[in-house]
Design a protein around this motif. Structure first.
Motif, PDB file in Angstrom:
ATOM      1  N   PHE A 108       1.287  -1.697   0.226  1.00 15.51           N
ATOM      2  CA  PHE A 108      -0.173  -0.360  -0.504  1.00 15.51           C
ATOM      3  C   PHE A 108       1.439   1.018  -0.127  1.00 15.51           C
ATOM      4  N   PRO A 109      -0.015   2.214  -0.647  1.00 14.01           N
ATOM      5  CA  PRO A 109      -1.008   2.765  -0.808  1.00 14.01           C
ATOM      6  C   PRO A 109      -0.981   1.978  -3.134  1.00 14.01           C
ATOM      7  N   LEU A 110      -2.423   1.238  -2.928  1.00 13.09           N
ATOM      8  CA  LEU A 110      -2.061   0.998  -4.404  1.00 13.09           C
ATOM      9  C   LEU A 110      -2.310   1.791  -5.141  1.00 13.09           C
ATOM     10  N   HIS A 111      -1.707   1.955  -6.220  1.00 12.16           N
ATOM     11  CA  HIS A 111      -1.537   2.854  -7.577  1.00 12.16           C
ATOM     12  C   HIS A 111      -2.394   2.513  -8.778  1.00 12.16           C
ATOM     13  N   HIS A 112      -3.448   3.507  -9.114  1.00 14.29           N
ATOM     14  CA  HIS A 112      -4.161   2.638 -10.179  1.00 14.29           C
ATOM     15  C   HIS A 112      -4.261   3.292 -11.103  1.00 14.29           C
ATOM     16  N   ILE A 113      -3.121   2.949 -12.559  1.00 15.01           N
ATOM     17  CA  ILE A 113      -2.848   4.421 -13.256  1.00 15.01           C
ATOM     18  C   ILE A 113      -3.352   3.836 -15.180  1.00 15.01           C
ATOM     19  N   ASP A 114      -3.941   4.647 -15.398  1.00 13.06           N
ATOM     20  CA  ASP A 114      -4.037   4.331 -17.093  1.00 13.06           C
ATOM     21  C   ASP A 114      -3.692   5.705 -17.880  1.00 13.06           C
ATOM     22  N   PHE A 115      -3.107   4.979 -19.141  1.00 12.45           N
ATOM     23  CA  PHE A 115      -3.053   6.470 -19.893  1.00 12.45           C
ATOM     24  C   PHE A 115      -4.148   6.495 -21.953  1.00 12.45           C
ATOM     25  N   GLU A 116      -3.675   7.798 -21.981  1.00  8.92           N
ATOM     26  CA  GLU A 116      -4.597   7.866 -23.396  1.00  8.92           C
ATOM     27  C   GLU A 116      -3.860   8.164 -24.468  1.00  8.92           C
ATOM     28  N   THR A 117      -3.730   7.478 -25.105  1.00 10.09           N
ATOM     29  CA  THR A 117      -2.321   7.607 -26.555  1.00 10.09           C
ATOM     30  C   THR A 117      -3.421   7.937 -27.853  1.00 10.09           C
ATOM     31  N   ALA A 118      -2.260   8.217 -28.481  1.00  4.57           N
ATOM     32  CA  ALA A 118      -2.570   8.416 -30.213  1.00  4.57           C
ATOM     33  C   ALA A 118      -1.204   7.988 -31.160  1.00  4.57           C
ATOM     34  N   ARG A 119      -1.570   7.769 -32.127  1.00  9.52           N
ATOM     35  CA  ARG A 119      -0.213   7.182 -32.978  1.00  9.52           C
ATOM     36  C   ARG A 119      -0.476   8.832 -34.059  1.00  9.52           C
ATOM     37  N   VAL A 120      -0.135   8.972 -34.527  1.00 13.11           N
ATOM     38  CA  VAL A 120       0.027  10.088 -35.822  1.00 13.11           C
ATOM     39  C   VAL A 120       0.425   9.908 -37.438  1.00 13.11           C
ATOM     40  N   PRO A 165       6.902   9.317 -38.527  1.00 13.79           N
ATOM     41  CA  PRO A 165       5.104   8.456 -38.543  1.00 13.79           C
ATOM     42  C   PRO A 165       4.840   7.644 -37.514  1.00 13.79           C
ATOM     43  N   TYR A 166       3.420   7.898 -36.912  1.00 14.16           N
ATOM     44  CA  TYR A 166       3.020   6.881 -36.046  1.00 14.16           C
ATOM     45  C   TYR A 166       3.902   6.355 -35.053  1.00 14.16           C
ATOM     46  N   GLU A 167       4.801   7.717 -34.372  1.00 15.53           N
ATOM     47  CA  GLU A 167       5.167   7.192 -32.612  1.00 15.53           C
ATOM     48  C   GLU A 167       4.037   7.347 -32.393  1.00 15.53           C
ATOM     49  N   GLY A 168       4.508   6.643 -31.081  1.00 14.47           N
ATOM     50  CA  GLY A 168       3.526   6.141 -29.749  1.00 14.47           C
ATOM     51  C   GLY A 168       3.243   7.630 -29.083  1.00 14.47           C
ATOM     52  N   ILE A 169       1.624   8.239 -28.577  1.00 21.07           N
ATOM     53  CA  ILE A 169       2.130   9.400 -28.007  1.00 21.07           C
ATOM     54  C   ILE A 169       0.918   9.231 -26.500  1.00 21.07           C
ATOM     55  N   ILE A 170       1.735   9.379 -25.413  1.00 15.72           N
ATOM     56  CA  ILE A 170       1.157   9.275 -24.203  1.00 15.72           C
ATOM     57  C   ILE A 170       0.582  11.083 -23.833  1.00 15.72           C
ATOM     58  N   PHE A 171      -0.441  11.015 -23.823  1.00 18.98           N
ATOM     59  CA  PHE A 171      -1.249  12.641 -24.222  1.00 18.98           C
ATOM     60  C   PHE A 171      -1.820  12.769 -22.583  1.00 18.98           C
ATOM     61  N   GLN A 172      -2.768  11.652 -21.937  1.00 20.69           N
ATOM     62  CA  GLN A 172      -3.259  11.910 -20.590  1.00 20.69           C
ATOM     63  C   GLN A 172      -3.147  10.525 -19.931  1.00 20.69           C
ATOM     64  N   PHE A 173      -2.727  10.910 -18.471  1.00 20.39           N
ATOM     65  CA  PHE A 173      -3.320   9.882 -17.917  1.00 20.39           C
ATOM     66  C   PHE A 173      -4.015  10.080 -17.058  1.00 20.39           C
ATOM     67  N   SER A 174      -4.443   9.223 -15.933  1.00 18.98           N
ATOM     68  CA  SER A 174      -5.048   9.230 -14.162  1.00 18.98           C
ATOM     69  C   SER A 174      -4.822   8.105 -13.863  1.00 18.98           C
ATOM     70  N   HIS A 175      -4.768   9.005 -12.028  1.00 21.23           N
ATOM     71  CA  HIS A 175      -4.435   7.916 -11.399  1.00 21.23           C
ATOM     72  C   HIS A 175      -4.622   8.322  -9.969  1.00 21.23           C
ATOM     73  N   HIS A 176      -5.240   6.937  -9.772  1.00 20.16           N
ATOM     74  CA  HIS A 176      -6.189   6.589  -8.231  1.00 20.16           C
ATOM     75  C   HIS A 176      -5.836   6.331  -7.216  1.00 20.16           C
ATOM     76  N   LEU A 177      -5.953   6.111  -6.014  1.00 19.13           N
ATOM     77  CA  LEU A 177      -5.108   5.568  -4.837  1.00 19.13           C
ATOM     78  C   LEU A 177      -5.934   4.715  -4.041  1.00 19.13           C
ATOM     79  N   VAL A 178      -5.379   3.735  -3.530  1.00 14.84           N
ATOM     80  CA  VAL A 178      -6.286   3.531  -2.538  1.00 14.84           C
ATOM     81  C   VAL A 178      -5.264   3.228  -0.877  1.00 14.84           C
ATOM     82  N   HIS A 179      -5.459   3.340   0.022  1.00 14.54           N
ATOM     83  CA  HIS A 179      -4.148   3.472   1.133  1.00 14.54           C
ATOM     84  C   HIS A 179      -5.347   1.711   1.701  1.00 14.54           C
ATOM     85  N   GLU A 180      -4.438   1.866   2.262  1.00 13.76           N
ATOM     86  CA  GLU A 180      -3.810   0.510   3.588  1.00 13.76           C
ATOM     87  C   GLU A 180      -5.296   0.849   3.712  1.00 13.76           C
ATOM     88  N   ASP A 181      -5.857   1.891   4.711  1.00 15.78           N
ATOM     89  CA  ASP A 181      -7.487   1.913   6.010  1.00 15.78           C
ATOM     90  C   ASP A 181      -8.368   1.779   4.545  1.00 15.78           C
TER      91      ASP A 181
END
Ligand code: SF4
Length: 657
Positions: free
Chosen positions: A377-389, A399-415
């Motif tokens: 703990f704490p548990l980290h949950h992450i998710d990317f939004e990506t694109a290739r152009v 051309p078509y290199e990977g792009i990470i333009f966004q992420f979100s991050h949630h935490l779960v604590h031990e309690d």
């Protein structure tokens, strides 16, 4: 009425499935992919690539008439010149009709250039053929397209030598200048037709190092022309195949369906809403015709639902079209050498639950407990939004290199407390966001040593791509070594000789779903969009917790994008509604639905809406208001993606109590 010509689009549709030619273009048969051509092009930069290709053939004449006869007449006139470059010239032979992307006429030689937004690696092996010397399946539709055009061109312009080419994004090429993609903006005209506006600031320098590559494909086209094909059960030549497809299309007669695993993604499946409005369901019509199914048969799970099963076609051929028809021999069940279900055990579990009408959830408590005991703990949950152009944003990028333009991050604590701990979004046009995204991720994850979770391999593979971008960068950021070290610490690479497993390697929740958890309500899909509604419906813990407006509330769960939100709402049948359906769609509902159909690739489907939104923000004219609205929608969507991971974890945790 438009003439019933077999065009290249219809030819490709007929190659895919000849029966589709009967449904296509008819209002009574909804086509779920109608929007996709634009969406796919938008997401993949297809429009831009087409326009960039023309820039490499400067001075061409555009045949812009949409009228078949007028376009044909204009082309005929211009073909009288000895030397000419034409964009979209029109050629007809009997009821076959083509518009060629770029045609170069040089006296008696015609160069037919088909432009595709697909990527091509000129430094790699020949991708067009398999080891056995057959056309590779991934290239079949592209080469068939050219083969059809070459056939029509040779018939309509006898006496010419026709050379054929594919022009594609060159993965090995480096973009010569900054901001090149911005010079090809997707715009709508007053009739709502989309097109590209080329900036007046486009320079010779922009076009100097070509990032598209033109590849001769005559050898493969010859192979396709020499093949034997099936038409109504008989062997026919390429010309015979074209005659078969075009005559059925001209006469509007349906070719007898050959149902197969490909029917899973048939675009002529109706939504329940469309069926209620009396639209015709092409998919059901085919399955009815071949199997004499009635409405009740369609309510039973079909073989098409079976997860990750490669023998669907042979089962269908032997008359096993429903899950309940299968036996253990069909699956060939093998036990796993590592903890959890093997693929075949999971497939059989899906079949067995159908056979025994068991709707209960499968959960391997022992296996899951052992996994959970190893987490910190704490548990980290992450998710990317990506694109290739296709056309890079910056000088020196490919051309078509990977792009990470966004992420979100949630935490779960031990309690057990949950918080939306962080997010990042960078959709500013012209900015390569990867390094800053990783920098920000590092900052957010470096505060402790908790376990990190992802859903699917997506996050792992994009981070490794950024690692390689950093190493290859001739003008790297000062913190390159730090960023590389961080990436290695949370990823794993199986690619020899560069293998590693970071000491804080991310845990894949998707993998845990496949090994330890199965809910028949998911109908065999392990996508988070299927697992989330299923687990919300089965978990009284989640329902109790999230039916209250605690999300984003002062004393509730901290959220960066929601206030006093409750995630559990019930429909008229008492089922928990899919949380994603509680959000306003990023685009219209119809477009979101068609994005789901637009790709076979689960990962692409999942992030399809976000990727299209990002591409739209990069390429198209957009007001600040619209941009802000889209950014807000993206932030809310991505937050729900990581909250969904948290909910899955919480439900499992409670199931162990
Ligand atoms: S349901 Fe199958 S056979 Fe019928 S049109 Fe669709 S893909 Fe073709």
């Amino acid at each position: 009425m438009s003439p019933r010509y077999l065009t290249k689009t219809r030819y490709k549709l007929g190659i895919d499935c000849p029966t589709k030619l009967y449904y296509t273009g008819k209002k009574e048969y909804p086509d779920q992919r109608q929007e996709d051509t634009f969406l796919a092009a938008l997401a993949e930069g297809g429009f831009q690539v087409g326009e960039l290709a023309r820039q490499y053939y400067k001075g061409g004449i555009n045949i812009d008439s949409l009228d078949y006869t007028e376009a044909e007449d204009m082309t005929r006139d211009l073909m009288k010149r000895d030397q000419v470059v034409l964009y979209e010239p029109a050629f007809r032979y009997e009821n076959l009709f083509i518009r060629v992307d770029i045609l170069v006429k040089d006296v008696n030689t015609l160069h037919l250039i088909e432009v595709k937004s697909k990527s091509f690696d000129r430094l790699g092996d020949n991708p067009f053929l398999t080891r056995a010397g057959k056309i590779a399946s991934g290239w079949e539709s592209y080469l068939q397209d050219v083969a059809f055009q070459k056939y029509v061109l040779e018939k309509s312009c006898p006496g010419y030598t026709v050379n054929s080419y594919l022009m594609m994004a060159d993965k090995s090429a480096l973009c010569p200048t900054d901001g090149l993609n911005q010079k090809f903006r997707i715009v709508k005209d007053i009739t709502n037709r989309k097109g590209i506006r080329v900036s007046t600031t486009l320079t010779d320098e922009d076009l100097k190092n070509q990032i598209l590559i033109q590849v001769t494909v005559d050898d493969y086209v010859r192979m396709i022309h020499g093949e034997t094909y099936k038409a109504d059960g008989s062997d026919v030549s390429f010309a015979g195949l074209i005659d078969f497809l075009s005559s059925h299309y001209r006469n509007d007669t349906k070719i007898t369906p050959q149902i197969c695993s490909g029917c899973t993604s048939c675009e002529f499946k109706c939504t329940p809403e469309q069926e209620a409005e009396d639209f015709k369901n092409g998919f059901k019509e085919c399955w009815r015709e071949v199997l004499q199914w009635n409405d009740n048969d369609f309510k039973e799970p079909s073989i098409l639902e079976l997860w990750n099963y490669r023998k669907k076609d042979s089962c269908i051929a032997s008359g096993k079209t429903k899950l309940q028809d299968l036996t253990p021999q069909d699956i060939n069940i093998k036990t796993n050498t590592v903890p959890g279900l093997s693929s075949s055990q999971r497939q059989w579990l899906q079949v067995e639950k159908v056979k025994t009408k068991d709707t209960s959830v499968y959960f391997d408590k022992t296996g899951m407990k052992a996994e959970m005991d190893s987490w910190a703990f704490p548990l980290h949950h992450i998710d990317f939004e990506t694109a290739r152009v296709a056309i890079p944003f910056n000088k020196g990028r490919r051309p078509y290199e990977g792009i990470i333009f966004q992420f979100s991050h949630h935490l779960v604590h031990e309690d057990g407390s949950v918080e939306h701990a962080g997010q990042y979004l960078n959709a500013v046009p012209g900015i390569f966001p990867n390094y800053e995204t990783v920098r920000e991720l590092k900052k957010q994850l470096a505060r402790d040593n908790g376990t990190i979770f992802r859903y699917t391999n997506h996050e792992n593979s994009y981070l490794i791509e950024v690692y390689r971008q950093l190493l290859a960068d001739t003008n790297p950021p000062k913190d390159r070594d730090d960023l590389c070290e961080f990436i290695k610490s949370i990823t794993k690479s199986d690619k020899k000789p560069d293998e590693w497993r970071g000491q804080r390697c991310m845990v894949d929740l998707w993998d845990l779903v496949k090994k330890y958890y199965y809910d028949p309500a998911t109908h065999g899909s392990n996508s988070i969009k299927a697992v989330l509604p299923a687990i919300l419906n089965s978990s009284s813990y989640l329902q109790g917790k999230y039916s209250k407006p605690i999300y984003g509330a002062a004393n509730g769960i901290k959220s960066l994008n929601y206030t006093d939100w409750s995630w559990v709402e019930y429909d008229q049948k008492g089922k928990v509604k899919d949380p994603y359906s509680l959000l306003p769609p990023v685009f219209s509902k119809e477009i979101d639905a068609s994005i789901e159909l637009f790709s076979e690739d689960e990962e692409l489907r999942e992030g399809g809406a976000a990727m299209v939104a990002y591409s739209r923000m990069q390429f198209s004219e957009m007001s600040d208001y619209e941009r802000e609205k889209l950014e807000k929608a993206l932030l809310r969507y991505c937050e729900l993606d990581t909250l969904a991971m948290v909910m899955i974890y919480e439900a499992w945790r409670e199931m162990l109590v």
